[in-house]
Design an enzyme around this catalytic site. Sequence first.
Site, PDB file in Angstrom:
ATOM      1  N   SER A 160      27.540 -27.437  31.687  1.00  0.00           N
ATOM      2  CA  SER A 160      26.510 -27.563  30.651  1.00  0.00           C
ATOM      3  C   SER A 160      26.296 -29.036  30.377  1.00  0.00           C
ATOM      4  CB  SER A 160      26.980 -26.866  29.365  1.00  0.00           C
ATOM      5  OG  SER A 160      26.145 -27.214  28.275  1.00  0.00           O
ATOM      6  N   TYR A 173      32.741 -24.729  22.651  1.00  0.00           N
ATOM      7  CA  TYR A 173      31.952 -24.463  23.861  1.00  0.00           C
ATOM      8  C   TYR A 173      31.900 -25.719  24.735  1.00  0.00           C
ATOM      9  CZ  TYR A 173      27.923 -23.313  26.788  1.00  0.00           C
ATOM     10  OH  TYR A 173      27.087 -23.088  27.853  1.00  0.00           O
TER      11      TYR A 173
HETATM   12  N1  LIG Z   1      21.420 -20.720  28.149  1.00  0.00           N
HETATM   13  C1  LIG Z   1      21.757 -21.995  28.088  1.00  0.00           C
HETATM   14  O1  LIG Z   1      21.094 -22.811  27.413  1.00  0.00           O
HETATM   15  C2  LIG Z   1      22.936 -22.508  28.874  1.00  0.00           C
HETATM   16  C3  LIG Z   1      23.127 -23.903  28.916  1.00  0.00           C
HETATM   17  C4  LIG Z   1      24.218 -24.403  29.628  1.00  0.00           C
HETATM   18  C5  LIG Z   1      25.071 -23.557  30.300  1.00  0.00           C
HETATM   19  N2  LIG Z   1      24.859 -22.200  30.228  1.00  0.00           N
HETATM   20  C6  LIG Z   1      25.815 -21.345  30.927  1.00  0.00           C
HETATM   21  O2  LIG Z   1      25.133 -20.530  31.849  1.00  0.00           O
HETATM   22  C7  LIG Z   1      25.824 -19.272  31.992  1.00  0.00           C
HETATM   23  C8  LIG Z   1      24.855 -18.131  31.750  1.00  0.00           C
HETATM   24  O3  LIG Z   1      24.335 -18.271  30.447  1.00  0.00           O
HETATM   25  P1  LIG Z   1      23.107 -17.393  29.907  1.00  0.00           P
HETATM   26  O4  LIG Z   1      22.345 -18.274  28.985  1.00  0.00           O
HETATM   27  O5  LIG Z   1      22.431 -16.703  31.020  1.00  0.00           O
HETATM   28  O6  LIG Z   1      23.930 -16.359  29.008  1.00  0.00           O
HETATM   29  P2  LIG Z   1      23.597 -14.852  28.594  1.00  0.00           P
HETATM   30  O7  LIG Z   1      22.142 -14.599  28.651  1.00  0.00           O
HETATM   31  O8  LIG Z   1      24.327 -14.627  27.314  1.00  0.00           O
HETATM   32  O9  LIG Z   1      24.302 -14.035  29.771  1.00  0.00           O
HETATM   33  C9  LIG Z   1      25.688 -14.104  29.934  1.00  0.00           C
HETATM   34  C10 LIG Z   1      26.075 -13.278  31.142  1.00  0.00           C
HETATM   35  O10 LIG Z   1      27.504 -13.314  31.274  1.00  0.00           O
HETATM   36  C11 LIG Z   1      28.001 -11.985  31.326  1.00  0.00           C
HETATM   37  N3  LIG Z   1      29.336 -11.940  30.717  1.00  0.00           N
HETATM   38  C12 LIG Z   1      29.727 -12.483  29.533  1.00  0.00           C
HETATM   39  N4  LIG Z   1      31.016 -12.229  29.301  1.00  0.00           N
HETATM   40  C13 LIG Z   1      31.460 -11.518  30.369  1.00  0.00           C
HETATM   41  C14 LIG Z   1      32.708 -10.958  30.710  1.00  0.00           C
HETATM   42  N5  LIG Z   1      33.786 -11.048  29.906  1.00  0.00           N
HETATM   43  N6  LIG Z   1      32.826 -10.289  31.879  1.00  0.00           N
HETATM   44  C15 LIG Z   1      31.757 -10.160  32.701  1.00  0.00           C
HETATM   45  N7  LIG Z   1      30.544 -10.675  32.431  1.00  0.00           N
HETATM   46  C16 LIG Z   1      30.400 -11.342  31.274  1.00  0.00           C
HETATM   47  C17 LIG Z   1      26.955 -11.163  30.566  1.00  0.00           C
HETATM   48  O11 LIG Z   1      26.903  -9.829  31.019  1.00  0.00           O
HETATM   49  P3  LIG Z   1      27.390  -8.534  30.197  1.00  0.00           P
HETATM   50  O12 LIG Z   1      27.127  -8.783  28.752  1.00  0.00           O
HETATM   51  O13 LIG Z   1      26.615  -7.447  30.820  1.00  0.00           O
HETATM   52  O14 LIG Z   1      28.839  -8.486  30.538  1.00  0.00           O
HETATM   53  C18 LIG Z   1      25.667 -11.848  30.994  1.00  0.00           C
HETATM   54  O15 LIG Z   1      25.235 -11.363  32.243  1.00  0.00           O
HETATM   55  C19 LIG Z   1      26.983 -19.325  31.001  1.00  0.00           C
HETATM   56  O16 LIG Z   1      28.156 -19.749  31.652  1.00  0.00           O
HETATM   57  C20 LIG Z   1      26.534 -20.387  30.004  1.00  0.00           C
HETATM   58  O17 LIG Z   1      27.613 -20.983  29.338  1.00  0.00           O
HETATM   59  C21 LIG Z   1      23.812 -21.669  29.543  1.00  0.00           C
END
Ligand SMILES: NC(=O)c1ccc[n+]([C@@H]2O[C@H](COP(=O)([O-])OP(=O)(O)OC[C@H]3O[C@@H](n4cnc5c(N)ncnc54)[C@H](OP(=O)(O)O)[C@@H]3O)[C@@H](O)[C@H]2O)c1
Length: 268
Positions: A160, A173
């Site tokens: 991130s 985080y």
């Molecule tokens: N969105 C942002 O602005 C942003 C910025 C920087 C980095 N990121 C990183 O990018 C990645 C994806 O983020 P996102 O924004 O797409 O998040 P999101 O929309 O909340 O999706 C998170 C995903 O992770 C899965 N997940 C969470 N906990 C889990 C567990 N214990 N076991 C298996 N699957 C799990 C969820 O699936 P289920 O709920 O179906 O299990 C979902 O598919 C993360 O690592 C996040 O930290 C995001």
Amino acid sequence: MSEETADIPAKLPSVFEQFSLAGRYALVTGASRGIGRVIALALADAGADLALVARSADRLEQVAEEVRARGRRAITVTADLVKMDELTRAVEQVYAAFGRVDVLVSNAGISPIWKRSTEVTEDEWDAIFATNVKANFFLCTNVAARMVDHGGGSIITLASVASVVGTPRMAVYGASKAAVAQLTRTFALEWARHHVRVNAIAPGYIETDMTSGVLEHPYFGNAIRQATPLGRPGKPEELAGIAVYLASDASSYATGQLFLVDGGIAAE
Ligand SMILES: NC(=O)c1ccc[n+]([C@@H]2O[C@H](COP(=O)([O-])OP(=O)(O)OC[C@H]3O[C@@H](n4cnc5c(N)ncnc54)[C@H](OP(=O)(O)O)[C@@H]3O)[C@@H](O)[C@H]2O)c1
């Protein structure tokens, strides 16, 4: 052929061939929605077959249908990656179905709180580190050990912009994502000689379920837009290109790096 041109291949691979994932198998965690879903579909567009992992079976199946509509194979594995036995079983199921994994996208992550450091509880700390660091570590090591046996592969982690800049109300985080960045570098050094490359995508604020609360907040949403040089949050689709680049031979000389896709935040 003259002596000067003897070593030059008759035809260099075209840039599009370098980005092809035809014949490759990819495992994407957190593939049920958000960034993971878009990355999975992008890898399928580039020719890969997909193993999709998350906790929500229904949502995974919907994404699998989107992959199949692109003419690629898709399997779904429901697992809570925080539970070590489920993580291990998930990897075993994927190898049982595909026989190999060429690309791992360790994307599953959580950011459940947005609060001052003085208000963070021990349970909140443990939950964030359990998913973002511990599960990520054991998933990568589990798959990398098998990639070594198959001659190599590409691992992509999700760091991130908070890995590299301090972000108020996101201390835990940010610390977890700094750990992801450091794991990425260390894995890259440990596995380079086995042809396993490891790189991180480090997004800024991307519109997903994870960020909807803060981006829609009248004060914080506005503050984020003002702190972002491009003036807006990103869309998950804006990470598709970097994911295919890192998964494919187009990035064959890149390893151990953080690729910031953050609207310019870290440049300030
Ligand atoms: N969105 C942002 O602005 C942003 C910025 C920087 C980095 N990121 C990183 O990018 C990645 C994806 O983020 P996102 O924004 O797409 O998040 P999101 O929309 O909340 O999706 C998170 C995903 O992770 C899965 N997940 C969470 N906990 C889990 C567990 N214990 N076991 C298996 N699957 C799990 C969820 O699936 P289920 O709920 O179906 O299990 C979902 O598919 C993360 O690592 C996040 O930290 C995001």
